[in-house]
Design an enzyme around this catalytic site. Structure first.
Site, PDB file in Angstrom:
ATOM      1  N   LYS A 227       0.885  -1.152   0.090  1.00  0.00           N
ATOM      2  CA  LYS A 227       0.106   0.017   0.086  1.00  0.00           C
ATOM      3  C   LYS A 227       0.972   1.203  -0.060  1.00  0.00           C
ATOM      4  CE  LYS A 227      -2.902   2.644   3.030  1.00  0.00           C
ATOM      5  NZ  LYS A 227      -3.624   2.818   4.432  1.00  0.00           N
ATOM      6  N   ASP A 232      -2.023  10.436   3.869  1.00  0.00           N
ATOM      7  CA  ASP A 232      -3.505  10.329   3.801  1.00  0.00           C
ATOM      8  C   ASP A 232      -4.285  11.340   4.690  1.00  0.00           C
ATOM      9  OD1 ASP A 232      -6.081   9.074   3.876  1.00  0.00           O
ATOM     10  OD2 ASP A 232      -5.750   7.767   5.473  1.00  0.00           O
ATOM     11  N   LYS A 239      -9.385  13.610   8.450  1.00  0.00           N
ATOM     12  CA  LYS A 239      -8.896  13.196   9.793  1.00  0.00           C
ATOM     13  C   LYS A 239      -8.671  14.688  10.408  1.00  0.00           C
ATOM     14  CE  LYS A 239      -5.961   9.534   8.088  1.00  0.00           C
ATOM     15  NZ  LYS A 239      -6.469   8.216   8.857  1.00  0.00           N
ATOM     16  N   ASP A 309     -11.766   7.749   4.089  1.00  0.00           N
ATOM     17  CA  ASP A 309     -10.601   7.411   4.949  1.00  0.00           C
ATOM     18  C   ASP A 309     -10.297   5.929   5.155  1.00  0.00           C
ATOM     19  OD1 ASP A 309      -8.353   8.016   6.191  1.00  0.00           O
ATOM     20  OD2 ASP A 309      -9.472   8.242   8.227  1.00  0.00           O
ATOM     21  N   ARG A 313      -7.661  -0.032   1.253  1.00  0.00           N
ATOM     22  CA  ARG A 313      -8.291  -1.297   0.689  1.00  0.00           C
ATOM     23  C   ARG A 313      -8.667  -0.882  -0.694  1.00  0.00           C
ATOM     24  NH1 ARG A 313     -12.518  -1.353   5.426  1.00  0.00           N
ATOM     25  NH2 ARG A 313     -10.480  -0.227   6.439  1.00  0.00           N
TER      26      ARG A 313
END
Length: 460
Positions: A227, A232, A239, A309, A313
């Protein structure tokens, strides 16, 4: 300068490091001279883990180092010494010590010597440990791979975006004449990698899928995936400040996969290796992926976006689908995927998922043998209901906070065909605080375990 050096026959300049503990301290003292015993008593030394005493000869010259250790934790035994012992000398591990695994102790020494110095001068040069030529050959690749993971994770996103991650892959494969291929920006859509594109399209730095290929076509095919979310923000499900502070580390899975590929190629394992790094920055802009959007993945599944968020995946699922098309004998993926794994297992234990019990057992045995712990969690398929969607085949996350690491792994499992061996590591890739051999910042967790397993499975 390397902190591990080859010990030369007849070397009289090297200073012995003797390890001891409470059970063996009396025998240790008997080997010392009377002046050294008095000096030891005056220093207040106690045979507890982390205690150190420097012993001199009558002329005041350093001749021996005594170290208290926990014999059950050889990796930590010497880890604090490279930065504390006088660097003018070099050292070796005395045979009289209490450690059963001197190789692990030497590895711990090398890991403890690591410093991230890209943006500042080193505090000091580490002291050097002399080991046998055979031990040096065995340890050097592991030390370099760990340092590579740490360096990649510690580097701020401004200097470690998707393009720089691709450069790291290229640099790793160059000595072995590995082939590199990339799909960048809208090329991802043309090549049918829609979820990678969807996650990364809002960044000013284009998303990409990086593919490295190495080995003979006649060997078993191994696919390693990492990954590579270079930062992020959480996307539109933004966040908070604390949660975003260290998100440069969200490409920690990619760092592990790149370093593992380097170990595989250096060891010349008998595999046809494919390394896949979906590299994106999960940013916020007018074209950002939204909660409620539905994305059709490479595998043809439709996925409702419950939370932007839960992006890791999404980038992994296209890579897994592409990996499965190559019909490999094994797929391994690394990802800093869920906070739920950290809640369950804490920062030191990566969660291990596998779709084959014998495969998982083999990895756990290898992990225990090399002192690189993993902990198995189940692919409890009844929990798939937690990802049910009213408008698509399933969601990327669900409303329940229960079993977050398991439901994330179950999401990924949908993209691996039945019967195709697959391992998934949900790793933290980070140390929250400084400990001997475990400096604060990026960390390799599960790397040595997986490499040891692969080495057994695909011996050169």
């Amino acid at each position: 300068m390397s902190t591990l050096i080859e010990r030369q026959p007849g070397d009289r300049q090297s200073i012995a490091i003797e390890t001891t503990d409470a059970a063996h301290y009396a025998a240790t003292r008997r080997r010392l001279s009377a002046p050294q015993r008095r000096a030891l008593a005056d220093s207040g030394f106690a045979p507890t883990a982390g205690s150190v005493a420097l012993l001199n000869d009558p002329a005041g010259k350093l001749v021996r180092v005594l170290v208290g250790v926990d014999a059950h934790d050889p990796l930590a035994a010497l880890a604090a010494l490279p930065g504390s012992l006088p660097e003018a000398h070099h050292y070796h591990l005395a045979a009289e010590g209490v450690l059963d695994d001197p190789l692990q102790a030497a590895l711990g020494w090398a890991l403890g010597a690591y410093q991230f110095n890209r943006y500042r001068q080193p505090r000091r040069a580490p002291a050097r440990l002399a080991v046998s030529a055979a031990d040096l050959r065995q340890l050097t690749p592991l030390v370099q791979a760990t340092a590579q993971v740490r360096d990649l994770v510690n580097t701020p996103t401004e200097d470690m975006g998707p393009a720089q991650l691709a450069a790291a892959v290229k640099q790793t494969g160059k000595p072995y004449k590995a082939k590199l291929r990339e799909w960048v920006g809208d090329e991802l859509l043309k090549a049918n990698f829609p979820t990678i594109h969807a996650v990364g399209r809002a960044s000013h730095r284009a998303p990409r899928l990086i593919e490295l290929s190495w080995g003979r076509n006649s060997d078993p095919r191994l696919v390693v995936i990492g990954k590579g979310v270079c930062f992020d923000t959480g996307g539109l499900n933004l966040k908070g400040g604390d949660g975003m502070r260290n998100m440069k580390k969200d490409m920690g899975g990619a760092a592990h996969a790149i370093a593992l590929a380097g170990l595989i190629m250096q060891a010349k394992l008998r595999v046809r290796l494919t390394l896949l790094i979906p590299a994106v920055e999960n940013a916020v802009a007018g074209n950002a992926l939204r909660p409620g959007d539905v994305v059709t993945t490479r595998a043809g599944h439709t996925v409702e976006i419950d939370n932007t968020d839960a992006e890791g995946r999404l980038v992994l699922c296209d890579a897994l689908a592409y990996a499965a098309e190559q019909k490999p004998s094994l797929i391994v993926d690394f990802a800093t995927l869920t906070g739920a794994a950290r809640v369950a297992l804490g920062p030191d234990l990566p969660a291990l998922f596998g779709n084959d019990e014998a495969l998982t057992a083999g990895v756990l045995a290898a992990a225990n043998a090399v002192g690189d712990p993993l902990w198995p969690l189940p692919l409890w398929r009844p929990y798939r209901r937690m990802l049910d969607s009213a408008v698509a085949d399933f969601t990327n996350s669900g409303p329940s906070r229960h079993a977050g690491a398991i439901t994330a792994a179950l999401y990924l499992e949908r993209f691996v065909p039945d019967g195709m061996p697959w391992l998934h590591l949900d790793t933290y890739a980070w140390n929250d605080s400084d400990r001997p051999g475990r400096p604060r910042g990026g960390e390799a967790m599960g790397l040595r375990a997986i490499f040891a397993f692969l080495r057994q499975r695909f011996q050169p």
